[in-house]
Write a protein that holds these residues in place. Sequence first.
Motif, PDB file in Angstrom:
ATOM      1  N   UNK A  54      20.704 -17.076   2.294  1.00  0.00           N
ATOM      2  CA  UNK A  54      21.347 -16.162   1.366  1.00  0.00           C
ATOM      3  C   UNK A  54      20.258 -15.413   0.604  1.00  0.00           C
ATOM      4  N   UNK A  55      20.269 -14.083   0.660  1.00  0.00           N
ATOM      5  CA  UNK A  55      19.249 -13.320  -0.068  1.00  0.00           C
ATOM      6  C   UNK A  55      19.940 -12.342  -1.017  1.00  0.00           C
ATOM      7  N   UNK A  56      19.335 -12.191  -2.194  1.00  0.00           N
ATOM      8  CA  UNK A  56      19.940 -11.394  -3.255  1.00  0.00           C
ATOM      9  C   UNK A  56      18.887 -10.518  -3.920  1.00  0.00           C
ATOM     10  N   UNK A  57      19.244  -9.271  -4.203  1.00  0.00           N
ATOM     11  CA  UNK A  57      18.437  -8.383  -5.038  1.00  0.00           C
ATOM     12  C   UNK A  57      19.389  -7.640  -5.956  1.00  0.00           C
ATOM     13  N   UNK A  58      19.389  -7.988  -7.222  1.00  0.00           N
ATOM     14  CA  UNK A  58      20.363  -7.439  -8.175  1.00  0.00           C
ATOM     15  C   UNK A  58      19.738  -7.412  -9.565  1.00  0.00           C
ATOM     16  N   UNK A  59      20.155  -6.462 -10.385  1.00  0.00           N
ATOM     17  CA  UNK A  59      19.690  -6.408 -11.768  1.00  0.00           C
ATOM     18  C   UNK A  59      19.016  -5.107 -12.155  1.00  0.00           C
ATOM     19  N   UNK A  60      18.451  -4.401 -11.181  1.00  0.00           N
ATOM     20  CA  UNK A  60      17.763  -3.141 -11.496  1.00  0.00           C
ATOM     21  C   UNK A  60      18.688  -2.137 -12.158  1.00  0.00           C
ATOM     22  N   UNK A  61      19.902  -2.026 -11.629  1.00  0.00           N
ATOM     23  CA  UNK A  61      20.840  -1.038 -12.174  1.00  0.00           C
ATOM     24  C   UNK A  61      21.314  -1.392 -13.572  1.00  0.00           C
ATOM     25  N   UNK A  62      21.337  -2.679 -13.898  1.00  0.00           N
ATOM     26  CA  UNK A  62      21.701  -3.062 -15.256  1.00  0.00           C
ATOM     27  C   UNK A  62      20.688  -2.510 -16.251  1.00  0.00           C
ATOM     28  N   UNK A  63      19.404  -2.566 -15.883  1.00  0.00           N
ATOM     29  CA  UNK A  63      18.363  -2.032 -16.763  1.00  0.00           C
ATOM     30  C   UNK A  63      18.344  -0.514 -16.772  1.00  0.00           C
ATOM     31  N   UNK A  64      18.588   0.099 -15.617  1.00  0.00           N
ATOM     32  CA  UNK A  64      18.649   1.556 -15.578  1.00  0.00           C
ATOM     33  C   UNK A  64      19.837   2.050 -16.409  1.00  0.00           C
ATOM     34  N   UNK A  65      20.978   1.362 -16.317  1.00  0.00           N
ATOM     35  CA  UNK A  65      22.147   1.746 -17.106  1.00  0.00           C
ATOM     36  C   UNK A  65      21.885   1.563 -18.595  1.00  0.00           C
ATOM     37  N   UNK A  66      21.170   0.510 -18.937  1.00  0.00           N
ATOM     38  CA  UNK A  66      20.825   0.283 -20.347  1.00  0.00           C
ATOM     39  C   UNK A  66      19.945   1.408 -20.869  1.00  0.00           C
ATOM     40  N   UNK A  67      18.946   1.793 -20.082  1.00  0.00           N
ATOM     41  CA  UNK A  67      18.014   2.833 -20.534  1.00  0.00           C
ATOM     42  C   UNK A  67      18.676   4.202 -20.598  1.00  0.00           C
ATOM     43  N   UNK A  68      19.662   4.435 -19.721  1.00  0.00           N
ATOM     44  CA  UNK A  68      20.355   5.724 -19.696  1.00  0.00           C
ATOM     45  C   UNK A  68      21.560   5.760 -20.633  1.00  0.00           C
ATOM     46  N   UNK A  69      21.920   4.592 -21.208  1.00  0.00           N
ATOM     47  CA  UNK A  69      23.044   4.533 -22.133  1.00  0.00           C
ATOM     48  C   UNK A  69      24.397   4.700 -21.472  1.00  0.00           C
ATOM     49  N   UNK A  70      24.514   4.292 -20.196  1.00  0.00           N
ATOM     50  CA  UNK A  70      25.777   4.483 -19.470  1.00  0.00           C
ATOM     51  C   UNK A  70      26.654   3.236 -19.442  1.00  0.00           C
TER      52      UNK A  70
END
Length: 357
Positions: A159-175
């Motif tokens: 099982x391989x996972x890559x997740x979390x980048x968009x949470x930080x991008x959304x935080x920085x963009x205020x979305x």
Amino acid sequence: MISNSYSIIFSVFFLRFISSSATQLAPALYVFGDSLFDSGNNNLLPTIARANYLPYGANFVNKSSTGRFTNGKTVPDFVAEFLGLPYSPPFLKIRDKLPLTGLNYASGSCGILPETGRPFGKCLNFEEQVSLFDETVKLLRRHFTSSKVLSNYLSKSIFIISIGSNDYLSRSLGTLSFNTNVRYTPQQFAQLLIEKLSHQFQRLYNLGARKIVMFEIGPIGCIPSITRKNKHTGRCVEDKNQLVSYFNNMLPTMLQNLTSCLEGSTFVNSHAHWLGYDAVINPPKYGLMDSSNPCCIAWFNGTSGCIPFLKPCSNANQHYFWDAYHLTEAMYSLFASHCINDKSFCEPFNLKELVKM
């Protein structure tokens, strides 16, 4: 929650058994995450976050734009080749058969938080992806000869996972739908993500997963979308990397605790950040010529996705970035190779060791 349409898909599935060959190092590869791992799920969702057009896929098999957000293969594809398995197909594309060799649930623009990615349309957040795997296991139970045989199959699968980048991008963009910068300090935001991630990992374990590889969040402060908007073309915006470091620093302890508490489990931490950052600042070391600019011609002065059907650069294998957010096949090959062979990159076990356990 899973929509009824997803459940209906399962009702018409025909389970196709595939006998294991001597070259297979694991029975299956199950993939979770965001656009770094998406193999086409977003093609079938109402979202603008799609990569189902050229030049995406320009260097893939038959130059086909499958929905992968790159020019060719992704990390899961290289891992599948190493394991002797076919590429894990996107879950939402399966209609008439469910291969025993694995599935891909990753969804572009989504993240750990359910709010992440909503401005772009529908995507599958990590909780939803795990729920879809739950449905997969329910179907598998009907066809394996015993629960013991199914448990053995799942325990040996990767099982391989890559997740979390968009949470930080959304935080920085205020979305995000709530103001995280006011409600949470950087440490508290990282802790929020880690706790939610840990809960989903425990769900995967309860469903039968035992060999789980989690990739760190890469140096998102170095992506063209951020560096160009901040007038730091070719240079990383360090404060973005520092925010991500809170999450990456908490990740190993969480994974170690899960391995200790969940009997028979092995949680592997893949150090994607340091390798990604080193390749940005020392591109010749990795055979790269450009670690600043997108290879494709991207929207909004190179700060977004590829403009459809325009010819990309001719030397994609020497570029770090494919578009303003995603990496080239060359970079994905680098990450996969290190995880397969280097136990300091994927620790405490590389994939060669993990498949033997």
